[in-house]
Design an enzyme around this catalytic site. Structure first.
Site, PDB file in Angstrom:
ATOM      1  N   CYS A   2       0.793  -1.103  -0.004  1.00  0.00           N
ATOM      2  CA  CYS A   2       0.011  -0.148  -0.026  1.00  0.00           C
ATOM      3  C   CYS A   2       0.876   1.390   0.044  1.00  0.00           C
ATOM      4  CB  CYS A   2      -1.079  -0.046   1.095  1.00  0.00           C
ATOM      5  SG  CYS A   2      -2.426   1.191   1.072  1.00  0.00           S
ATOM      6  N   HIS A  35      -3.494  -5.680   0.801  1.00  0.00           N
ATOM      7  CA  HIS A  35      -2.779  -5.920   2.268  1.00  0.00           C
ATOM      8  C   HIS A  35      -2.872  -7.350   2.762  1.00  0.00           C
ATOM      9  CE1 HIS A  35      -2.615  -1.654   3.740  1.00  0.00           C
ATOM     10  NE2 HIS A  35      -3.460  -1.517   3.011  1.00  0.00           N
ATOM     11  N   GLU A  82      -0.895  -8.854   4.804  1.00  0.00           N
ATOM     12  CA  GLU A  82      -0.708  -8.895   6.197  1.00  0.00           C
ATOM     13  C   GLU A  82      -2.219  -8.676   7.023  1.00  0.00           C
ATOM     14  OE1 GLU A  82      -0.915  -6.026   4.729  1.00  0.00           O
ATOM     15  OE2 GLU A  82      -0.813  -4.411   6.018  1.00  0.00           O
TER      16      GLU A  82
END
Lengths: 79, 223, 755
Positions: free
Chosen positions: B85, B194, B196
């Site tokens: 990002c 994302h 994560e």
């Protein structure tokens, strides 16, 4: 056709986080001596000849700028 | 296996990236923006957020941070680097990856669960995925539209350097539906979604994102 | 420039002062003179007027709010670490964790400048939570707008949503819930309420006070500018009536611009300061800025305070002491620090590039003294500013038309024919209040920090607090303004009941309550009656449920002309769940073979209902019956069902009744269901009887769960089965609604209005 430029800037008394962020970064990048930065918007309008100044002012005031927090300047420039 | 996670003022997803590294069996090492120090890490993650407020242009100020100069040098020597990002935006600004990210075509910030297709499973960060696999991870950004000139796009496509592509409706106007790309050597990867945030189905839509961090651990162990 | 000093005030006792323009009444001004034994200086007048305003002093609501603490028993208080009067309430949730949460309104600023008004609303409540010593963990935003298709709503709603998202997303706080409600009375008076929840270790609780003579007062964060001092600018024009600058400033809008980046850095900076244990007291700067922070810190401490106002870092030139004191510049905090910790404090601020300035110290005695270049401009007993403001017993009168309103029951409304019911399910699902709020919530980051277990459109937002024990909290905010209009006492209890039920529906045990009470003008006896009844209802409801109100906020003057908004006491309920992995999701279809059970009883209750509103534009009669004992029982059953793994999904029945609950649970779960109902199908589908929840039970657990309900005396009924093979909601005797069609109806409304 004419070119009209509208510059919209945050009012002086209004906090400008964008400009502040740039101003804070400059010394870190080794550029000294810049005491303040303010960041605004620049519009370029291609305008037919029969559009009068009052209309342009209205476009700037009611649409391009938010008069609550921003000032604006309308300029006719050479095409 | 030490993985550095950078924190700039305004970084938000550093805690998530650190957690993902731990879930994958690595050791997360905090790196501070103002330090010329990578603390002997084996890889670096540049996480998401709004570095320095992202007011001038996303990533424009962060690329000049002392720690980024170290990251650029290390990446040139082959260290695996992942930009997520805002991290992707920073890697583009730092010229570790080509192109730039611009405002979403519908102008709104978009937070949604997004299907991605794995287009390249040979990078340091994607070996755990099958080529062509589809994964579901969160996308959350306001300036995620990938842009590059035609010759750059041709080069990326020709060399198979598009790593992830959006499946279904294009969420942000990215050219060629590009969600993530890699460097010529496959060590540096940047993506807008994302991974994560998708390491555990309890707190994310899936655990599909964990594969990226497991891939890294594999690659460094092998290397 | 000349400044009005205390000495000058003593020498010019008869000078005219613009106290009326500052909102002070004659007797209030007289009382200030009596307290000080002289006329106030400009700075004192600015401080008293802003601190004695309705917003800061709660002067109209205080006598009623006292009822909350009067009715809170020791048993209810057992888990409360801090309550009403502190920046935010704090609750002990076990495992050594304390949770703090609070809601606040930012209604009027959001109407004037939607983006910045909403953004700074989020910023303000986050600083309140930070000031308790907690790490802010999540936000949620109950919003109210005028009619969805009104032109002004098109201006206000996108701006407010973008502001909430723009600030919260940049701060790195997940947005996990809230409401979006449309009603004509909110046109011109949108409600922007913002709630924040934070967590800390119990021993890290920070209360705002300035103790210890010689301790330093530090102002840190953003510089102070001319933000939001529109009101006080009359002082400038009085003092400098011949200067051009003062004339210009008089037109200053009371708009503040937020800088979420500065706030994010401020949060991390504060948390590092807390961790090093070098903060004696801390206070956020919100409404009334330094005037509020200095007087509150001083009055809560054990000494006096001296502030050197000329040391405050400014963003604008030529600011007067009165302006500096009342500036509402955002992203600022005030801390009290021991002299020996000053270097360490400054080092942390330098690390985060946060401007920090020692602006004063704690002194002996009990005065708050403020100097400006060595001249005293303010010298007051701080308690008289912060805590001993005026208290009003406003006239209260039940509105003359309340009886007529209640007598106009929905019984007279034509009911739909049987063959219209299926279409009605779809029409209702597409109506603005019931339609999917995805257009709004997908502009909010729900994932950041990695602790979000549930977020919109779940019944409550849920976050994991402890990654090792999996302990977490759930939060829901609710209020049906139409119910409250029909019966404010019952309406407030229904708001409480719904928030309570929503929390329990996700498997958490409700433990504490906060509120944000939005009403019209307190000078209208009918509004005060609504307020008084709502406070009583909420407080009595909390006693019945055994959970305390830990804090709240009052917003008056939400009205256009003489028309007030629907009384809107938004109630937030906090719940605790031992293990977030046991949460109950909203969507069905997670397990193979589920039975749908309806818990609770259905009566024909349509007063204030969404059906009466959407189909007939009708508001009259009485709201649904309140049964808090039943709500409590229902909550216990749901929590037991979660703990023992008996429930695979659950969804609360509220606005729109069973029909809407079915539509949502199917669409969220992306799976069809077959439903069989008995009795009057219109009542079954659309009644809004409370204390009801739709649950999905795996067939293997069905008997165990229904036996438990029966044993505890909770009515239950089998109403259908989940059908993983089906892509439709099938209602026996009525027909089948394809999910694709329902999804288009439910999800299409907001994008069509606002894209």
């Amino acid at each position: 056709m004419a070119r009209v430029v509208v510059d919209v800037m945050p009012k002086p008394e209004i906090l400008d986080p964008q400009g502040q962020a740039v101003a804070n970064a400059l010394p870190r990048l080794g550029f000294d001596g810049i005491t303040s930065v303010r960041q605004g918007k620049h519009f370029e309008l291609e305008v037919a000849d029969d559009v009068d100044d009052a209309t342009l002012a209205k476009i700037a005031e009611t649409f391009l700028a938010n008069p609550v927090i921003e000032d604006w300047v309308v300029r006719r420039v050479e095409a | 296996m030490r993985v550095g996670v950078i924190t700039f003022p305004g970084t938000l997803d550093d805690v998530d990236a650190e957690r993902a590294v731990r879930y994958a069996g690595g050791e997360a090492v905090k790196l501070w923006h103002a330090d010329h120090d990578l603390k002997d890490v084996d890889a670096v993650i540049v996480p998401g957020g709004f570095s320095y407020g992202d007011y001038l242009r996303c990533g424009a100020i962060a690329r000049f941070a002392p720690v980024m100069q170290e990251v650029v040098d290390a990446a040139k020597k082959g260290m695996p680097v992942l930009g997520i990002c805002n991290g992707f935006q920073i890697l583009c600004e730092a010229h570790l990856l080509p192109g730039a990210l611009i405002r979403n075509h519908k102008l709104h910030f978009v937070c949604r669960d997004q299907w991605l297709k794995v287009e390249n499973n040979a990078t340091a960060w994607t070996t755990r995925y099958d080529q062509g696999a589809e994964i579901l991870v969160p996308l959350k950004s306001g300036e995620g539209g990938y842009q590059a000139d035609q010759s750059t796009l041709d080069e990326l496509e020709g060399e198979g350097r598009v790593v992830f592509r959006y499946v279904g409706e294009n969420p942000n106007g990215s050219r060629n539906n590009i969600a993530g790309i890699t460097s010529a050597n496959g060590r540096v990867v940047g993506l807008m979604p994302h991974p994560e945030h998708a390491i555990d189905a309890l707190t994310g839509p899936t655990d599909d994102g964990l594969g990226m961090f497991l891939s890294l651990v594999d690659s460094v162990v092998k290397a | 420039m000349t400044v009005d000093t205390v000495k000058n005030a003593e020498n010019t006792p008869d000078q005219e002062q613009p106290y009326k323009e500052l909102g002070l009444k004659d007797d209030e001004y007289a009382r200030i003179k009596e307290i000080l034994g002289r006329r106030p200086t400009d700075a004192e007048l600015a401080m008293y007027s802003v601190m004695w305003s309705e917003h800061c002093s709660y002067k109209s609501s205080k006598v009623h709010l006292k009822y909350f603490s009067d009715t809170t028993t020791d048993e209810m208080r057992a888990k409360m670490l801090a309550g009403i009067g502190e920046n935010a309430g704090v609750v002990d949730i076990g495992d050594g964790w304390a949770i703090t949460f609070k809601a606040e309104s930012h209604n009027h600023p959001s109407y004037v400048e939607p983006y910045q008004g909403a953004a700074t609303g989020v910023g303000g409540i986050v600083r309140d939570i930070l000031a308790m010593g907690a790490r802010p963990l999540a936000v949620m935003d109950p919003l109210r707008f005028g009619p969805a298709d009104a032109p002004d709503t098109r201006r206000v709603l996108p701006g407010i949503v973008a502001g909430v998202g723009g600030y919260g997303n940049c701060l790195g706080l997940p947005n996990i819930g809230g409401e979006v409600v449309f009603d004509a009375t909110y046109a011109g008076n949108p409600l922007v309420n913002a709630l924040c929840v934070g967590a800390m270790r119990v021993e890290d609780l920070h209360l705002a006070h300035a103790s210890g003579t010689g301790n330093k007062v530090i102002l840190f964060g953003a510089r102070t500018g001319l933000d939001g001092i529109g009101g006080v600018s009359v002082l400038a024009s009085e003092t400098f009536d011949d200067s051009a600058g003062a004339g210009k400033r008089k037109k200053l809008p009371s708009v503040q611009v937020g800088d979420p980046f500065t706030e994010k850095v401020l949060i991390e900076c504060c948390l590092e300061l807390f961790a090093q244990r070098i903060v004696v007291g801390i206070q956020d700067l919100g409404g009334a800025g330094l005037a509020c922070a200095t007087s509150e810190l001083a009055s809560a401490g054990d000494g006096g305070m001296h502030v050197y106002l000329d040391r405050v870092p400014l963003r604008a030139t030529g600011m007067t002491p009165a302006e500096i004191l009342s500036s509402e510049s955002q992203e600022r905090m005030c801390a009290v620090v021991r002299p020996e910790d000053l270097d360490a404090f400054m080092a942390v601020c330098r690390k985060w590039d946060v401007i920090a300035t020692e602006i004063g110290e704690v002194t002996e005695g009990d005065r708050l003294v403020i100097t400006w270049h060595d001249e005293v401009v303010l010298d007051v007993p701080p308690r008289t500013v912060a805590h001993e403001g005026p208290v009003y017993n406003r006239p209260i009168e039940r509105p003359a038309d309340q009886d007529a309103l209640q007598a106009d029951t929905p019984d007279r409304l034509p009911k739909p024919a049987r063959d219209e019911l299926l279409d009605l399910v779809k029409t209702m699902a597409a109506s603005p209040n019931l339609a999917s709020k995805r257009w709004v919530t997908q502009q909010y980051d729900r994932y950041v920090r990695g602790g979000t277990v549930l977020a919109q459109p779940a019944d409550s937002g849920m976050i994991r607090i402890d990654e090792s024990t999996h302990r977490g909290v759930a939060l829901s905010t609710d209020c049906n303004g139409r119910y409250t209009k029909l019966d404010p006492y019952a309406g407030a209890q229904l708001a409480l009941a719904e928030a309570y039920r929503n929390v329990a529906t996700t498997g958490a045990t409700p433990v504490a309550v906060t509120n944000c009470l939005n009403f019209g003008s307190p000078e209208d006896p009918a509004v005060m009656w609504q307020f008084e009844r709502a406070v009583k209802g909420l407080a009595d409801g909390c006693v019945a449920l055994g959970i305390p109100v830990t804090g709240g906020n009052v917003s008056f003057y939400n009205q256009t002309g003489s028309t007030a908004i629907l009384p809107t006491p938004v109630v937030g309920v906090l719940g605790v769940i031992d293990d977030v992995r046991r949460r109950i999701p909203t969507g069905i279809g997670a397990e193979a073979g589920e039975t749908l059970l309806l818990l609770g009883e259905t009566r024909a209750e349509f007063g204030g209902s969404e059906w009466a509103h959407v189909v007939h534009g009708h508001l009259g009669g009485l709201p649904p019956e309140v049964d808090l004992a039943r709500e409590k029982l229902l909550g216990e059953v749901l929590v037991a069902g979660s703990r023992d793994g008996m429930l695979s999904a659950a969804h609360d029945l509220s606005d729109g009744g069973l029909a809407q609950a079915l539509v949502e649970t199917c669409l969220i779960g992306e799976v069809g269901a077959r439903v069989f109902l008995e009795g009057d199908l219109f009542t079954e589908l659309f009644s809004e009887s409370t204390a009801r929840v739709l649950v999905a039970v795996p067939r293997t657990e069905e008997l165990r769960f229904t036996d438990m309900c029966t044993a505890r005396g909770l009515p239950w009924r089998k109403v259908g089965v989940v059908d993983p093979e089906s892509d439709a909601l099938e209602i026996q005797e009525l027909g089948s609604l394809p999910l694709a069609e329902l999804r288009e109806a439910w999800e299409g409304t907001l994008p069509a209005l606002f894209d």
